[in-house]
Design a protein around this motif. Structure first.
Motif, short mmCIF file in Angstrom:
data_model
loop_
_atom_site.label_atom_id
_atom_site.label_comp_id
_atom_site.label_asym_id
_atom_site.label_seq_id
_atom_site.Cartn_x
_atom_site.Cartn_y
_atom_site.Cartn_z
N THR A 397 -12.73 0.46 -12.21
CA THR A 397 -11.47 1.60 -12.26
C THR A 397 -11.45 2.22 -11.03
OG1 THR A 397 -11.36 1.87 -14.61
CG2 THR A 397 -10.52 3.31 -13.41
N VAL A 398 -12.54 2.72 -10.69
CA VAL A 398 -12.88 3.50 -9.34
C VAL A 398 -12.65 2.58 -8.10
CG1 VAL A 398 -14.46 4.72 -7.61
CG2 VAL A 398 -14.49 5.13 -10.11
N GLY A 399 -12.83 1.39 -8.20
CA GLY A 399 -12.64 0.35 -7.20
C GLY A 399 -11.12 0.00 -7.03
N ILE A 400 -10.40 -0.22 -8.18
CA ILE A 400 -8.99 -0.16 -8.00
C ILE A 400 -8.14 0.92 -7.45
CG2 ILE A 400 -7.00 -0.86 -9.51
CD1 ILE A 400 -8.56 -2.57 -11.31
N ALA A 401 -8.80 2.11 -7.82
CA ALA A 401 -8.13 3.24 -7.64
C ALA A 401 -8.19 3.52 -6.10
CB ALA A 401 -8.68 4.46 -8.59
N LEU A 402 -9.47 3.00 -5.58
CA LEU A 402 -9.55 3.19 -4.09
C LEU A 402 -8.73 2.18 -3.38
CD1 LEU A 402 -13.61 3.42 -3.83
CD2 LEU A 402 -11.91 5.11 -2.90
N ILE A 403 -8.59 1.17 -3.77
CA ILE A 403 -7.52 0.35 -3.04
C ILE A 403 -6.25 0.92 -3.14
CG2 ILE A 403 -6.45 -1.99 -3.08
CD1 ILE A 403 -9.25 -3.03 -4.50
N SER A 404 -5.77 1.34 -4.24
CA SER A 404 -4.36 2.00 -4.41
C SER A 404 -4.07 3.15 -3.30
CB SER A 404 -4.13 2.23 -5.79
OG SER A 404 -4.26 0.95 -6.48
N VAL A 405 -5.33 3.98 -3.37
CA VAL A 405 -5.00 5.12 -2.78
C VAL A 405 -5.18 4.94 -1.14
CG1 VAL A 405 -6.45 7.26 -2.08
CG2 VAL A 405 -6.14 6.69 -4.66
N ILE A 406 -5.86 3.90 -0.78
CA ILE A 406 -6.10 3.65 0.55
C ILE A 406 -4.81 3.19 1.17
CG2 ILE A 406 -7.00 2.20 2.39
CD1 ILE A 406 -9.89 2.39 0.94
N VAL A 407 -4.03 2.25 0.39
CA VAL A 407 -2.93 1.67 0.87
C VAL A 407 -1.96 2.87 0.80
CG1 VAL A 407 -0.86 0.20 0.15
CG2 VAL A 407 -3.25 -0.71 -0.09
N MET A 408 -1.64 3.63 0.01
CA MET A 408 -0.81 4.73 -0.46
C MET A 408 -0.88 5.84 0.92
SD MET A 408 -0.76 8.44 -1.07
CE MET A 408 -2.27 8.16 -1.91
N ALA A 409 -2.25 5.97 1.03
CA ALA A 409 -2.41 6.95 2.13
C ALA A 409 -1.94 6.51 3.62
CB ALA A 409 -4.06 7.28 2.26
N ALA A 410 -2.19 4.98 4.05
CA ALA A 410 -1.94 4.44 5.24
C ALA A 410 -0.54 4.55 5.48
CB ALA A 410 -2.69 3.01 5.08
N MET A 411 0.32 4.44 4.54
CA MET A 411 1.74 4.25 4.37
C MET A 411 2.34 5.88 4.45
SD MET A 411 2.67 1.20 1.61
CE MET A 411 4.57 1.36 2.19
N ILE A 412 1.82 6.64 3.68
CA ILE A 412 2.43 8.07 3.91
C ILE A 412 1.98 8.37 5.53
CG2 ILE A 412 1.75 10.56 3.61
CD1 ILE A 412 1.54 9.62 0.55
N GLY A 413 0.66 8.18 5.95
CA GLY A 413 0.31 8.43 7.50
C GLY A 413 1.07 7.96 8.45
N THR A 414 1.65 6.85 7.97
CA THR A 414 2.65 5.92 8.88
C THR A 414 4.09 6.57 8.91
OG1 THR A 414 1.22 4.12 8.96
CG2 THR A 414 3.46 3.62 9.70
N PHE A 415 4.25 6.57 7.57
CA PHE A 415 5.97 6.80 7.58
C PHE A 415 6.39 8.30 7.85
CE2 PHE A 415 9.13 8.79 4.89
CZ PHE A 415 10.33 7.99 5.40
N ILE A 416 5.63 9.35 7.81
CA ILE A 416 5.83 10.77 7.91
C ILE A 416 6.04 10.91 9.54
CG2 ILE A 416 5.29 13.09 7.72
CD1 ILE A 416 4.31 12.47 5.05
N PRO A 417 4.92 10.68 10.20
CA PRO A 417 5.32 10.87 11.88
C PRO A 417 6.62 10.30 12.44
CG PRO A 417 3.12 10.27 11.35
CD PRO A 417 3.69 9.92 9.88
#
Length: 457
Positions: A397-417
């Motif tokens: 569960t933690v592993g799947i959550a980490l993958i999802s969170v990392i993809v989400m964070a990368a997209m937010i960090g890219t889109f907002i600027p």
């Protein structure tokens, strides 16, 4: 021997400062001037920044205006402001007389409006006074606010012989002759002149026959950061400034652009760290608080949001209370990935190297996040299950959550600027606390939603 002195790097020591203080206290003017005469004006400015106000003012009044004018430019802005308050309008005007128009305008702009008018009225050189007044009308963050009026220009109708005579006269008022600009009879910039071509040409030749028609320039209302990018891209030491009618107004030199780049880097660094306005370590507690508090409040509300999510799921976790142990891991990973992604995007936007559509950029970051997420998730799964003894299903569960969170964070960090930049907002505001806080909240939410779906609590 003189050359050897110039090659010795200046080092500000407590002993040197104490020596200057002693010479000021004892009013040993001759020895003080003798001590300082071998130092560069930037080094003297560094010394004065360490003295108290009265001693700094004494040294400024002791030395000649030709020297102290350059010293004032190099002094810390706050210290210079204090020194200027202790000089009369006439004394400031005498310093201004020795400066190029851009530096003179910068100093006058720091004065209160009433004092500005008083200082300007005391400038004896009418042409210098007129040019400074013109520069004060421009916004400081534009090409007009950066430019100096001193330059060397020639008319296309001049002969080489006449041009050389006139250049000698113009060059007296120019500290460094980076370029020779060619204008027509209406003062419109039409090209530049190579010094080599001028020297080797025959005396009777016209400038129109030898000048180079291609010339880089900026408009007077162009943003200072855009000017910096142009000069950096084409490795220019100076660039001419024109108005909407292509008339030559002045030039911007590389030293001014270095200041722009440094100030912008300082500002972006502070914004990335969550400081909303330009501050320095020596500023007042009130000013520092105003600069830091807004982002700290955002962080606080973000933390409360994350806490409320944890509280919501806390009562439902039952036997899976161990999930709370991995909350710091989720938050730290989301924050770090978001800051990394946004930092790369902000850097690309700043140096104008970011190409492609938003969708392609988001897709690339999502794939990159997926690769990084898989690597981190595998490592986390091994450590949590085999070293920590965490139940296998929880580690999954933690592993799947980490993958999802990392993809989400990368997209937010890219889109907002990118989004902010397209809306005309400085993308630097997206980095640091803003990205970290938003990713913390969304990361925790995604973590517990995934955990609830897999573990069925």
């Amino acid at each position: 021997m003189i050359e050897e002195k110039e090659n010795i790097q200046f080092e500000l020591t407590d002993e040197l400062v104490a020596q200057v203080e002693h010479l000021v206290e004892t009013r040993n003017d001759e020895e003080l001037k003798s001590l300082l005469e071998d130092f560069h004006h930037a080094d003297i400015a560094e010394i004065l920044d360490e003295l108290d106000l009265d001693d700094s003012v004494y040294v400024i009044k002791l030395l000649d205006s030709e020297t102290t004018a350059d010293i004032l430019i190099e002094m810390d802005e706050d210290n210079r402001e204090k020194v200027l308050r202790n000089l009369s309008a006439k004394e400031i005007a005498e310093e201004i007389e020795e400066l190029d128009t851009d530096d003179a305008a910068d100093i006058i702009a720091e004065l209160p409006e009433e004092r500005q008018a008083e200082v300007i009225s005391n400038i004896e050189d009418k042409e210098h006074r007129k040019e400074i007044t013109e520069l004060l009308a421009y916004d400081e963050d534009t090409a007009g606010g950066l430019m100096a009026k001193e330059l060397v220009k020639v008319y296309e109708t001049w002969t080489v012989a006449g041009c050389l005579r006139r250049i000698r006269v113009q060059a007296k008022d120019v500290t460094r002759v980076h370029s020779i600009y060619v204008v027509d009879k209406k003062n419109k910039l039409i090209g530049r002149l190579s010094l080599k071509d001028l020297i080797v040409a025959k005396a009777e030749h016209k400038i129109a026959d030898i000048y180079i028609k291609t010339v880089d320039y900026v408009h007077v209302d162009d943003d200072a950061e855009d000017v910096a990018r142009i000069m950096q891209k084409y490795d220019l030491e100076a660039i001419p400034v024109v108005d909407s009618n292509q008339k030559l107004l002045g030039r911007i030199t590389i030293d001014d652009i270095v200041d722009v780049i440094r100030e912008e880097a300082d500002r972006d660094y502070q914004m990335a760290a969550g400081i909303s306005q330009g501050v320095e370590a020596d500023d007042s507690i009130l000013k520092l608080t105003r600069a830091r508090l807004p982002w700290l409040l955002i962080g606080m509300f973000g933390g409360l949001g994350a806490a409320s999510i944890i509280e919501y799921f806390n009562g439902e976790m039952g036997d899976f209370i161990v999930l709370l142990s991995f909350v710091p891991l989720i938050q730290a990973t989301a924050g770090n990935v978001g800051v990394q992604s946004s930092a790369i995007i902000v850097q690309g936007l700043a140096n104008d190297s970011l190409d492609g559509k938003i969708f392609k950029r988001l897709l690339k970051e999502a794939l990159l996040g997926l690769v990084n997420g898989l690597a981190i998730a595998c490592i986390a799964l091994v450590i949590t299950h085999f070293l920590f003894g965490t139940p296998y299903i929880v580690s999954i569960t933690v592993g799947i959550a980490l993958i999802s969170v990392i993809v989400m964070a990368a997209m937010i960090g890219t889109f907002i600027p990118i989004f902010l930049d397209k809306r005309g907002i400085d993308p630097a505001v997206a980095t640091g606390p803003f990205i970290t806080t938003s990713n913390d909240v969304f990361g925790i939410l995604i973590y517990f939603v995934i955990a609830k779906l897999i573990l069925q609590f």
